[in-house]
Write a protein that holds these residues in place. Structure first.
Motif, PDB file in Angstrom:
ATOM      1  N   ARG A 139      -6.903   2.973   4.777  1.00 34.54           N
ATOM      2  CA  ARG A 139      -6.985   2.491   6.225  1.00 34.54           C
ATOM      3  C   ARG A 139      -6.289   3.745   7.064  1.00 34.54           C
ATOM      4  N   ASP A 161      -4.629   1.515  -2.905  1.00 38.92           N
ATOM      5  CA  ASP A 161      -4.425   0.915  -1.479  1.00 38.92           C
ATOM      6  C   ASP A 161      -3.949   1.908  -0.560  1.00 38.92           C
ATOM      7  N   GLU A 168     -13.209   4.390  -2.516  1.00 34.74           N
ATOM      8  CA  GLU A 168     -14.221   3.366  -2.592  1.00 34.74           C
ATOM      9  C   GLU A 168     -14.754   3.398  -3.973  1.00 34.74           C
ATOM     10  N   PRO A 221       0.925  -1.063   0.185  1.00 35.23           N
ATOM     11  CA  PRO A 221      -0.107  -0.005  -0.009  1.00 35.23           C
ATOM     12  C   PRO A 221       0.808   1.222   0.012  1.00 35.23           C
ATOM     13  N   ARG A 225     -11.544   8.997   1.532  1.00 33.60           N
ATOM     14  CA  ARG A 225     -12.548   7.729   1.458  1.00 33.60           C
ATOM     15  C   ARG A 225     -13.381   7.411   0.215  1.00 33.60           C
ATOM     16  N   SER A 228      -8.170   0.789  -7.816  1.00 36.67           N
ATOM     17  CA  SER A 228      -7.947   0.056  -6.826  1.00 36.67           C
ATOM     18  C   SER A 228      -6.711   0.478  -6.040  1.00 36.67           C
ATOM     19  N   ARG A 269      -8.858   0.514  -1.185  1.00 31.38           N
ATOM     20  CA  ARG A 269      -8.924   0.385   0.353  1.00 31.38           C
ATOM     21  C   ARG A 269      -8.136   1.468   1.009  1.00 31.38           C
ATOM     22  N   GLU A 329     -11.652   2.382   8.543  1.00 33.49           N
ATOM     23  CA  GLU A 329     -11.171   1.349   9.078  1.00 33.49           C
ATOM     24  C   GLU A 329      -9.907   1.930   9.833  1.00 33.49           C
TER      25      GLU A 329
END
Length: 155
Positions: A97, A63, A90, A32, A86, A61, A95, A119
């Motif tokens: 975090r 990360d 999405e 990531p 975020r 995608s 993803r 998250e």
């Protein structure tokens, strides 16, 4: 290293908008992108931070790990930046975090009903603990903050 007049320092590892393979190419495709934020995320730092995070989340995608342990203050503009990133992640089936060990920050997220939107971990995920080549990340200062780790102060 670039500097602005805001109260935030940003260090990115794992991926850079101008990676060695060209713009927006991942340096470490299996890892990531880790963005360590230090200082204040407020109205003054929101625009340059948003531009940086938009570049890092422009590919499919993404990360992304935002390390907030060095953030000393975050206001509603800062929360807006977190919500924007975020939503971008999405929308691209990626993803996001957040890393924060601050009970105050988590409490603030609960107060504004965003605690379930992110998250959150207290430390960096194991996958990010592997060493990254020294040339693979960008070290960009969005400001001249010292970068000392501190808890988030909610004013």
């Amino acid at each position: 290293m670039s500097r602005n007049r805001t109260g935030l320092a940003v260090t990115t590892t794992g991926r850079s908008p101008d990676g060695p393979d060209g713009p927006d190419e991942p340096d470490q495709p299996d890892q990531p992108t880790v963005v360590a934020l230090r200082g204040e995320i407020d109205l003054g730092s929101a625009t340059p931070l948003t531009m940086r995070l938009d570049a890092l989340t422009s590919d499919p995608s993404p990360d992304l790990v935002l390390d907030l342990r060095g953030v000393t203050f975050i206001d509603c503009a800062g929360l807006g930046v977190l919500c924007r990133v975020r939503n971008r992640v999405e929308a691209r089936a990626g993803r996001l975090r957040l890393v924060s060990d601050s009970a105050r920050f988590r409490g603030m997220l609960r107060l504004v009903d965003l605690d379930e939107a992110f998250e959150i971990a207290a430390g960096l995920p194991d996958v990010t603990s592997r060493p990254v080549d020294g040339d693979s990340g960008a070290d960009a200062r969005v400001d001249g903050d010292s970068g000392a780790d501190a808890r988030v102060a909610v004013r």
